[in-house]
Motif scaffolding. Structure first.
Motif, PDB file in Angstrom:
ATOM      1  N   UNK A 497       0.842  -1.196   0.000  1.00 31.20           N
ATOM      2  CA  UNK A 497       0.000   0.000   0.000  1.00 31.20           C
ATOM      3  C   UNK A 497       0.882   1.253   0.000  1.00 31.20           C
ATOM      4  N   UNK A 498       0.878   2.047  -1.085  1.00 28.46           N
ATOM      5  CA  UNK A 498       1.748   3.225  -1.150  1.00 28.46           C
ATOM      6  C   UNK A 498       1.285   4.395  -0.287  1.00 28.46           C
ATOM      7  N   UNK A 499      -0.003   4.464   0.050  1.00 36.06           N
ATOM      8  CA  UNK A 499      -0.520   5.553   0.857  1.00 36.06           C
ATOM      9  C   UNK A 499      -0.197   5.305   2.330  1.00 36.06           C
ATOM     10  N   UNK A 500       0.526   6.232   2.963  1.00 33.53           N
ATOM     11  CA  UNK A 500       1.026   6.032   4.334  1.00 33.53           C
ATOM     12  C   UNK A 500      -0.108   5.864   5.344  1.00 33.53           C
ATOM     13  N   UNK A 501      -1.171   6.672   5.237  1.00 41.60           N
ATOM     14  CA  UNK A 501      -2.272   6.583   6.200  1.00 41.60           C
ATOM     15  C   UNK A 501      -3.015   5.258   6.076  1.00 41.60           C
ATOM     16  N   UNK A 502      -3.271   4.840   4.859  1.00 43.75           N
ATOM     17  CA  UNK A 502      -3.947   3.557   4.652  1.00 43.75           C
ATOM     18  C   UNK A 502      -3.055   2.411   5.121  1.00 43.75           C
ATOM     19  N   UNK A 503      -1.740   2.546   4.885  1.00 42.98           N
ATOM     20  CA  UNK A 503      -0.812   1.499   5.296  1.00 42.98           C
ATOM     21  C   UNK A 503      -0.801   1.347   6.815  1.00 42.98           C
ATOM     22  N   UNK A 504      -0.901   2.466   7.527  1.00 42.49           N
ATOM     23  CA  UNK A 504      -0.923   2.416   8.987  1.00 42.49           C
ATOM     24  C   UNK A 504      -2.127   1.623   9.491  1.00 42.49           C
TER      25      UNK A 504
END
Length: 555
Positions: A497-504
């Protein structure tokens, strides 16, 4: 730093040879930091390094030494976890995370006189990518496999598929590194000591030698075991490794591109016990040491020594290997172990102030920590019931623990082992102790799945949740010896997942899946202290334990 793929540190006071223990004053140095010829800083290390080539290592004691001589494309800010320019002044990733472009610093010179260029960077990455034979053993190339996957030609079906594609020199100072798929390990992985950049001339010399052996009987190449061949760009160059005296000497590199080191020589001397290190500091035989025993902090401070404490950025755990012992394939047995261990007692009796009980395989200072994981409190009766449900009566488990080492997350391995052994015996387990020297015996045994139960931990390399849980649970790992699609799929979803918030958010879900499966038991997180003599201007302390000793000088 840290162990993985395998997804994968004593009570005699040693008196240093005359001439090593020195004192000096500010007037001995000019403003550039150059001192007199006898200007030597001596640091008491907790364990021997395994290699002078950081690419072959996965442990903090090795990296503590090599970090002073080798630099990576990206580094961390002094005293923090923010990524900043290293050998590359700047870097940029493509939108899809598969292409990384670096702008190198000008006029950077290696210790052997070679120049830093984009071609030199690519020669390093291609050298690692083309490793074969024993170099493909996960105990040798652990970090390469963790960050970049496998090799140009994998020789073992368990080796992960290569994610590295290529490195090309766009111009003299612009290397471009391509990977197949986006990964949460980048760009943080470019800051690792294991991916620090070596001289092209040194790389040619390395290629003429081979690592040999397999499993826990590996012989490292000669160039990595004696000074003279390895060459980086750091503020110090490695000049001597006296294994008999357990001492490594580095000398200031006066052609360093940045601010020159504040001392002429830097010596790392292994002192096997915390008591030995403390007494050596008090006697003036060394100028600093790491991993101060909690009970010694106030005593040292009262006597005028400097004892700064790092922020928490580690995890200590009890690992299970399901292939080594089939009993551990039964979830009831794993849960019985978890309910047997009194983690509160370990935190209260073994850790410094600020130590906390862990609920998952990352500290709460890392994004992705979940408040909804399954919790395993100590309950001896429940542990016994779970063993009965599993059809096991007084099961025997071999339990490995390290000697001749102290780690940031594990101040006293033997004491912590004894507490856990007693807890397990109360719950009905029979424990077979296996003590081994930390490096290389213990590390190699754990990484190659030779221990049923073992004590291990991790200090983060960079601030991303994958650097903790992805280190162990992104796929099959000999250290753990299990295959579980729910765990692996949860980690894959987070990693890609490249999006940091979604990855968290995906890390939180992954933590919940992992703690339900229970591959091991997280024990605690600890804020380790480091001590310095009264007349020392110490370096900024790092939550990643990545101190730069070039910042050291004498008052």
């Amino acid at each position: 730093m840290r162990i993985r793929k395998s997804r994968a540190a004593r009570a005699v006071v040693v008196t240093l040879a005359m001439g090593l223990a020195v004192t000096s004053c500010a007037s001995d140095r000019d403003e550039g930091g150059k001192g007199e010829a006898g200007d030597t800083f001596i640091f008491g290390a907790a364990g021997d390094p395994g290699s002078l080539d950081p690419a072959l290592a996965s442990d903090g004691e090795t990296f503590r030494v090599t970090r002073q001589a080798f630099e990576a494309l990206i580094e961390h800010e002094p005293g923090g976890s923010q990524l900043v320019g290293g050998l590359a002044e700047s870097w940029e990733g493509s939108e899809d995370g598969t292409e990384w472009t670096f702008k190198l610093r000008k006029d950077v010179e290696f210790h052997d006189g070679e120049k830093l260029t984009a071609e030199a960077v690519c020669k390093n990455y291609d050298h690692w990518f083309n490793w074969s034979g024993t170099y493909q053993n996960s105990a040798v190339s652990y970090y390469w496999q963790t960050i970049m996957g496998g090799f140009k030609k994998n020789e073992d079906k368990e080796t992960p598929e290569a994610n590295y594609v290529s490195c090309t020199a766009e111009d003299e100072l612009t290397p471009v590194i391509k990977v197949k798929e986006a990964t949460a390990n980048l760009p943080g992985g470019f800051s690792l000591q294991a991916l620090a950049i070596h001289s092209p001339k040194a790389i040619d010399a390395y290629a003429k030698e081979e690592a040999k052996g397999e499993g826990d009987a590996i012989t490292y190449p000669k160039y990595s075991q004696e000074a003279g061949t390895v060459a980086g760009t750091g503020p110090f160059k490695i000049s001597k490794w006296n294994k008999g005296n357990k001492e490594i000497t580095l000398e200031r590199f006066d052609d360093y591109w940045g601010k020159k080191a504040g001392v002429e020589k830097l010596v790392f001397r292994t002192l096997d016990t915390e008591e030995g290190r403390r007494q050596a500091l008090q006697a003036g035989d060394i100028h600093g040491y790491d991993l101060v025993a909690p009970a010694d902090v106030k005593t040292l401070e009262k006597d005028g020594f400097q004892v700064p404490t790092r922020d928490v950025f580690n995890i200590f755990y009890l690992g299970f290997n399901q292939e080594n012992n089939k009993l551990l394939k039964k979830k009831e047995v794993r849960e019985a172990i978890a309910h047997a261990i009194d983690r509160d007692n370990i935190v209260e009796t073994q850790l410094p102030e600020g130590g906390v009980k862990a609920s998952q395989f990352m500290p709460d200072t890392v994004a992705g920590y979940s408040g909804d994981v399954k919790v395993y409190e100590q309950d001896v009766e429940k542990s016994k019931e779970l063993l009965a449900d599993a059809g096991e009566k007084n099961p025997t488990l071999d339990f490995c623990y390290p000697t001749e080492v102290t780690r940031p997350y594990m101040p006293a391995p033997a004491d912590m082992f004894e507490l856990m052994k007693t807890d397990l015996q109360k719950a009905g387990f029979k424990v077979k102790p296996r003590a081994m020297k930390w490096n290389p015996d213990y590390l190699d045994s754990v990484q190659n799945g030779k221990c049923s139960l073992y004590l291990m931990g991790w200090t983060g390399d960079f601030n991303d949740g994958y650097n903790f849980i992805g280190t162990w649970f992104g796929g099959y790992d000999k250290q753990w010896g299990f295959k579980d699609d729910k765990v692996f799929d949860a980690m894959k979803a987070a990693s890609s997942e490249p999006d940091a918030e979604k990855r968290t958010e995906l890390y939180k879900k992954a933590n919940e899946v992992i703690m339900d499966f229970l591959p091991g038991l997280p024990i605690s997180s600890s804020p380790p202290s480091i001590a310095f003599a009264k007349d020392v201007n110490p370096p900024k302390v790092s939550p990643l334990t990545q101190e730069n000793f070039a910042e050291v000088s004498f008052k």
